[in-house]
Design a protein around this motif. Structure first.
Motif, PDB file in Angstrom:
ATOM      1  N   GLU A 229      30.169 -12.756 -37.619  1.00  0.00           N
ATOM      2  CA  GLU A 229      31.033 -11.598 -37.365  1.00  0.00           C
ATOM      3  C   GLU A 229      32.351 -11.732 -38.113  1.00  0.00           C
ATOM      4  O   GLU A 229      32.856 -10.761 -38.667  1.00  0.00           O
ATOM      5  CB  GLU A 229      31.283 -11.443 -35.865  1.00  0.00           C
ATOM      6  N   GLU A 230      32.889 -12.946 -38.114  1.00  0.00           N
ATOM      7  CA  GLU A 230      34.179 -13.145 -38.806  1.00  0.00           C
ATOM      8  C   GLU A 230      34.031 -12.910 -40.303  1.00  0.00           C
ATOM      9  O   GLU A 230      34.883 -12.292 -40.934  1.00  0.00           O
ATOM     10  CB  GLU A 230      34.696 -14.563 -38.564  1.00  0.00           C
TER      11      GLU A 230
ATOM     12  N   VAL B 270      33.872  -9.309 -40.863  1.00  0.00           N
ATOM     13  CA  VAL B 270      35.200  -8.688 -40.819  1.00  0.00           C
ATOM     14  C   VAL B 270      35.912  -8.869 -42.164  1.00  0.00           C
ATOM     15  O   VAL B 270      36.501  -7.925 -42.701  1.00  0.00           O
ATOM     16  CB  VAL B 270      36.051  -9.299 -39.674  1.00  0.00           C
ATOM     17  N   LEU B 271      35.825 -10.089 -42.702  1.00  0.00           N
ATOM     18  CA  LEU B 271      36.481 -10.335 -43.996  1.00  0.00           C
ATOM     19  C   LEU B 271      35.940  -9.389 -45.064  1.00  0.00           C
ATOM     20  O   LEU B 271      36.685  -8.819 -45.857  1.00  0.00           O
ATOM     21  CB  LEU B 271      36.272 -11.786 -44.445  1.00  0.00           C
ATOM     22  N   LYS B 272      34.616  -9.213 -45.053  1.00  0.00           N
ATOM     23  CA  LYS B 272      34.022  -8.295 -46.035  1.00  0.00           C
ATOM     24  C   LYS B 272      34.457  -6.863 -45.758  1.00  0.00           C
ATOM     25  O   LYS B 272      34.730  -6.101 -46.683  1.00  0.00           O
ATOM     26  CB  LYS B 272      32.503  -8.388 -45.995  1.00  0.00           C
ATOM     27  N   ALA B 273      34.523  -6.503 -44.469  1.00  0.00           N
ATOM     28  CA  ALA B 273      34.909  -5.129 -44.114  1.00  0.00           C
ATOM     29  C   ALA B 273      36.321  -4.810 -44.589  1.00  0.00           C
ATOM     30  O   ALA B 273      36.592  -3.705 -45.040  1.00  0.00           O
ATOM     31  CB  ALA B 273      34.806  -4.937 -42.597  1.00  0.00           C
ATOM     32  N   ILE B 274      37.210  -5.787 -44.524  1.00  0.00           N
ATOM     33  CA  ILE B 274      38.587  -5.486 -44.928  1.00  0.00           C
ATOM     34  C   ILE B 274      38.792  -5.644 -46.435  1.00  0.00           C
ATOM     35  O   ILE B 274      39.896  -5.460 -46.920  1.00  0.00           O
ATOM     36  CB  ILE B 274      39.630  -6.322 -44.148  1.00  0.00           C
ATOM     37  N   GLY B 275      37.729  -5.968 -47.160  1.00  0.00           N
ATOM     38  CA  GLY B 275      37.824  -5.900 -48.618  1.00  0.00           C
ATOM     39  C   GLY B 275      37.558  -7.184 -49.371  1.00  0.00           C
ATOM     40  O   GLY B 275      37.630  -7.191 -50.599  1.00  0.00           O
ATOM     41  N   PHE B 276      37.248  -8.280 -48.685  1.00  0.00           N
ATOM     42  CA  PHE B 276      36.896  -9.504 -49.419  1.00  0.00           C
ATOM     43  C   PHE B 276      35.551  -9.274 -50.113  1.00  0.00           C
ATOM     44  O   PHE B 276      34.621  -8.751 -49.513  1.00  0.00           O
ATOM     45  CB  PHE B 276      36.810 -10.705 -48.475  1.00  0.00           C
TER      46      PHE B 276
ATOM     47  N   ASN C 124      31.960 -10.290 -52.151  1.00  0.00           N
ATOM     48  CA  ASN C 124      30.899 -11.274 -51.886  1.00  0.00           C
ATOM     49  C   ASN C 124      31.263 -12.628 -52.497  1.00  0.00           C
ATOM     50  O   ASN C 124      31.080 -13.676 -51.883  1.00  0.00           O
ATOM     51  CB  ASN C 124      29.575 -10.796 -52.488  1.00  0.00           C
TER      52      ASN C 124
ATOM     53  N   VAL D 256      27.287  -6.507 -44.068  1.00  0.00           N
ATOM     54  CA  VAL D 256      28.444  -6.329 -43.181  1.00  0.00           C
ATOM     55  C   VAL D 256      28.050  -5.568 -41.918  1.00  0.00           C
ATOM     56  O   VAL D 256      28.434  -5.939 -40.801  1.00  0.00           O
ATOM     57  CB  VAL D 256      29.576  -5.558 -43.894  1.00  0.00           C
ATOM     58  N   ALA D 257      27.303  -4.505 -42.122  1.00  0.00           N
ATOM     59  CA  ALA D 257      26.918  -3.682 -40.965  1.00  0.00           C
ATOM     60  C   ALA D 257      26.115  -4.503 -39.959  1.00  0.00           C
ATOM     61  O   ALA D 257      26.345  -4.421 -38.754  1.00  0.00           O
ATOM     62  CB  ALA D 257      26.122  -2.469 -41.426  1.00  0.00           C
TER      63      ALA D 257
ATOM     64  N   LEU E 111      28.365  -7.050 -38.105  1.00  0.00           N
ATOM     65  CA  LEU E 111      29.291  -6.471 -37.121  1.00  0.00           C
ATOM     66  C   LEU E 111      28.564  -5.765 -35.982  1.00  0.00           C
ATOM     67  O   LEU E 111      29.191  -5.330 -35.019  1.00  0.00           O
ATOM     68  CB  LEU E 111      30.243  -5.477 -37.805  1.00  0.00           C
ATOM     69  N   ARG E 112      27.230  -5.626 -36.145  1.00  0.00           N
ATOM     70  CA  ARG E 112      26.469  -4.927 -35.102  1.00  0.00           C
ATOM     71  C   ARG E 112      26.590  -5.689 -33.786  1.00  0.00           C
ATOM     72  O   ARG E 112      26.373  -6.898 -33.732  1.00  0.00           O
ATOM     73  CB  ARG E 112      25.002  -4.827 -35.529  1.00  0.00           C
ATOM     74  N   ARG E 113      26.975  -4.992 -32.775  1.00  0.00           N
ATOM     75  CA  ARG E 113      27.187  -5.650 -31.478  1.00  0.00           C
ATOM     76  C   ARG E 113      25.851  -6.079 -30.884  1.00  0.00           C
ATOM     77  O   ARG E 113      24.851  -5.378 -30.994  1.00  0.00           O
ATOM     78  CB  ARG E 113      27.892  -4.686 -30.509  1.00  0.00           C
TER      79      ARG E 113
END
Lengths: 374, 232
Positions: free
Chosen positions: A278-279, A282-288, A290, A367-368, A371-373
């Motif tokens: 998940e972490e 998150v990094l990928k979601a905010i723009g980091f 691959n 990423v999806a 982050l999927r719960r």
């Protein structure tokens, strides 16, 4: 690394692997030091049948006359025991001081000690390592029990006066030897007078060593004591091989150790990545990118490996500097600097190898999905 | 990013199909949707209706099987993974239900993360972080680790992280889903303030009708299709 205990255990595994690496390198060096310091300009001349068979003393002037030979020294293995204990082993060699020092310039002896040796028939010189091991000092009288060479009248105890302590010119020079004079030995012998164990000839041009060796072989062909002459390097190598290929044994052990450590460190990194899906998401979601995520995991792996590995190498260096674990029986015992440098390469390679698969896993993380719960 | 007709987000004919074994699951079906710049939109619908998938499409975390997603006139489907990551860092701020803060970093370090991808200096980053934490009312908790903060405070840090790089759109996936009513209301009030006072475009997925009432408009999704659109 969230699981502190797991990280600590992995850290200690890597650290111990590199301490072991240091020790194995030092042991391999102890067995191969003779090969690495063996002079290319020296030829060992021994009996064709075996090293235990002796050669006549009159071979020396004949070898000296061969073109290209600068100096010839004779040696004989004494093989005595100090204080009657086999564990107190150190090599004792019967030599002619003047020619021996000429042929072996890597043994450093002060002029005063050299003169004392030349003028004292019972004089012996001892290498720094053995002197330190047994506390020998100049002026000491040392008794040694013969196991081969009895004295006239059947006596087995030979007494020597220590007149000098020699050092090695290089780090790998063997300073465990105990050298004493041939004239004293030969005169007091019960049997075998006029013979020596082997000769060492120094040649002017190392490139012609093999050619000179062939000439020596030819000179004594068809004589009652035929000889086998070879370069000192080849001689020491064949001697070392009699106890096995130490280098190959060490490589095999180290390969097993590093492979195991690779699995341990790789598993730790793999678990660390799985636990932080998940972490990383998150990094990928905010723009980091691959590549960025791949680099983060690789850096973490290399950091773990580097901290533990460098500490392990440092610890090995310190422990090895305290002396060899046999209490001094090994001729040389140190962590060679080229092996230390190679150790640093292994440290980084381990970090990359342990981290690469988890890093690729992190890089490919969707990423999806991450982050999927649950 | 500019939109002459004031439409910031345009979703056109989007299908999203997931494959599970031999089965095709149509999560979104021929979906059309528009969001105006500066709008606060709530997306509601039952579990599995495709709300989060739609949010991921708009945020560039997922790609449509068919159709296009256009943000500010740029079709984001055409971007490579690398371009999409850079685009997200400039234009999208994510707020997650479970906050998703990095537990080993303090509040200020968590908020600073998106700024590490910018050319800002350390001093500039610190100023931005301080401003964002002040906006969410946590200027006094900068050195605290997530475990030392309440759920509501953690979500505030999450919002500060989402707004610190001044993104074009805030995408909130159930931002109050893990909070009690009081903390949830505070978070909704904060989002509303960001929308009203700073003109942020916000798209919020929620199950909670109470939360959706804070939005300008609510869209309902069912089985991957918009069913009803209610304007406030």
């Amino acid at each position: 690394m969230r699981k502190k205990l797991r990280a600590l255990l992995t850290f200690l595994s890597i650290l111990m692997a590199f301490v072991l690496y240091g020790y194995l390198c030092a042991i391999r060096e102890a067995f191969s030091a003779g090969v690495s310091v063996a002079g290319a300009d020296r030829i060992v001349v021994m009996h064709k049948m075996s090293l235990v068979m002796l050669l006549p003393v009159n071979y020396k002037p004949q070898i000296e006359r061969i073109e290209g030979v600068d100096a010839v020294a004779s040696s004989t293995w004494f093989g005595g025991m100090y204080q009657g204990e086999a564990k107190n082993f150190f090599p004792q060699i019967v030599v002619e001081p003047e020619t021996y020092m000429k042929v072996y310039p890597e043994y450093l002896l002060s002029e005063k000690e050299k003169q004392a040796w030349l003028t004292t028939r019972t004089g012996a010189i001892v290498g720094r390592k053995t002197a330190k091991r047994f506390g020998f000092k100049v002026g000491d009288r040392v008794p040694i029990q013969a196991t081969i060479w009895n004295k006239k009248g059947g006596g087995r105890t030979w007494e020597f006066d220590i007149v000098g302590i020699f050092d090695g010119k290089e780090k790998g020079t063997d300073t465990t030897g105990f050298l004493f004079r041939y004239d004293y030995f030969d005169e007091a012998l019960e049997f075998g007078q006029g013979q020596v164990g082997w000769y060492v000839a120094r040649v002017a041009d190392p490139e012609k060593s093999e050619q000179t060796a062939k000439k020596i072989d030819a000179l004594f062909a068809n004589s009652p004591a035929e000889v086998k002459a070879d370069t000192e390097k080849a001689f020491v190598q064949s001697w070392a091989k009699q106890i096995g290929d130490i280098g190959k044994i060490m490589v095999a052990i180290l390969s097993a150790v590093f492979f195991t450590i690779l699995l341990v460190a790789g598993n730790t990194m793999g678990q660390a990545v799985r636990e932080r899906r998940e972490e990383l998401g998150v990094l990928k979601a905010i723009g980091f990118t691959n590549g960025g995520v791949l680099a983060i995991v690789l850096i973490e792996s290399c950091l773990l490996s580097s901290l533990a590995g460098v500490l392990g190498l440092g610890l090995a260096w310190i422990l090895i500097a305290q002396g060899d674990p046999t209490g001094g029986a090994l001729a040389v015992f140190y962590f060679p600097s080229h092996d230390l440098a190679l150790g640093f390469v292994f440290v980084l390679a381990l970090g990359v190898a342990a981290g690469i698969l988890p890093a690729i896993q992190a890089m490919r993380l969707n990423v999806a999905d991450a982050l999927r719960r649950m | 990013m500019s939109a002459s007709d004031n439409v910031l987000v345009r979703v056109s004919g989007v299908d999203r199909v997931f494959h599970r074994g031999s089965e095709d699951i149509h999560v979104l079906q021929n979906l059309d949707m528009e969001v105006r710049s500066g709008e606060f939109l709530a997306l509601m619908g039952p579990s599995g209706s495709g709300k989060s998938t739609l949010l991921n499409m708009i945020g560039g975390l997922d790609r449509p099987t068919k159709g296009t997603v256009t943000i500010g006139g740029d079709s984001i489907n055409a971007l490579s993974d690398r371009e999409l990551a850079a685009w997200r860092s400039r234009h999208i701020g994510f707020v997650f239900q479970l906050y998703n803060l990095l537990p080993t970093l303090t509040a200020e370090k968590n908020v600073e993360l998106p700024l590490l991808l910018t050319p800002l200096t350390k001093a500039e980053r610190n100023r931005h972080v301080e401003a964002a934490l002040t906006v969410v009312g946590l200027a006094h908790r900068t050195r605290h680790f997530p475990r030392q903060l309440s759920g509501g405070e953690q979500q505030r840090v999450g919002i500060a992280r989402a707004i610190v790089a001044d993104p074009t759109i805030l995408l909130c996936d159930e931002p109050t889903g893990d909070l009690d009513r009081k903390a949830g209301d505070e978070i909704l009030a904060l989002l509303q303030a960001l929308h009203r006072e700073q003109g942020k475009t916000i798209i919020m997925v929620t199950h909670d009708p109470h939360a959706s009432h804070r939005a300008d408009r609510t869209l309902y999704l069912n089985k991957g299709q918009l069913t009803t659109e209610m304007s406030e």
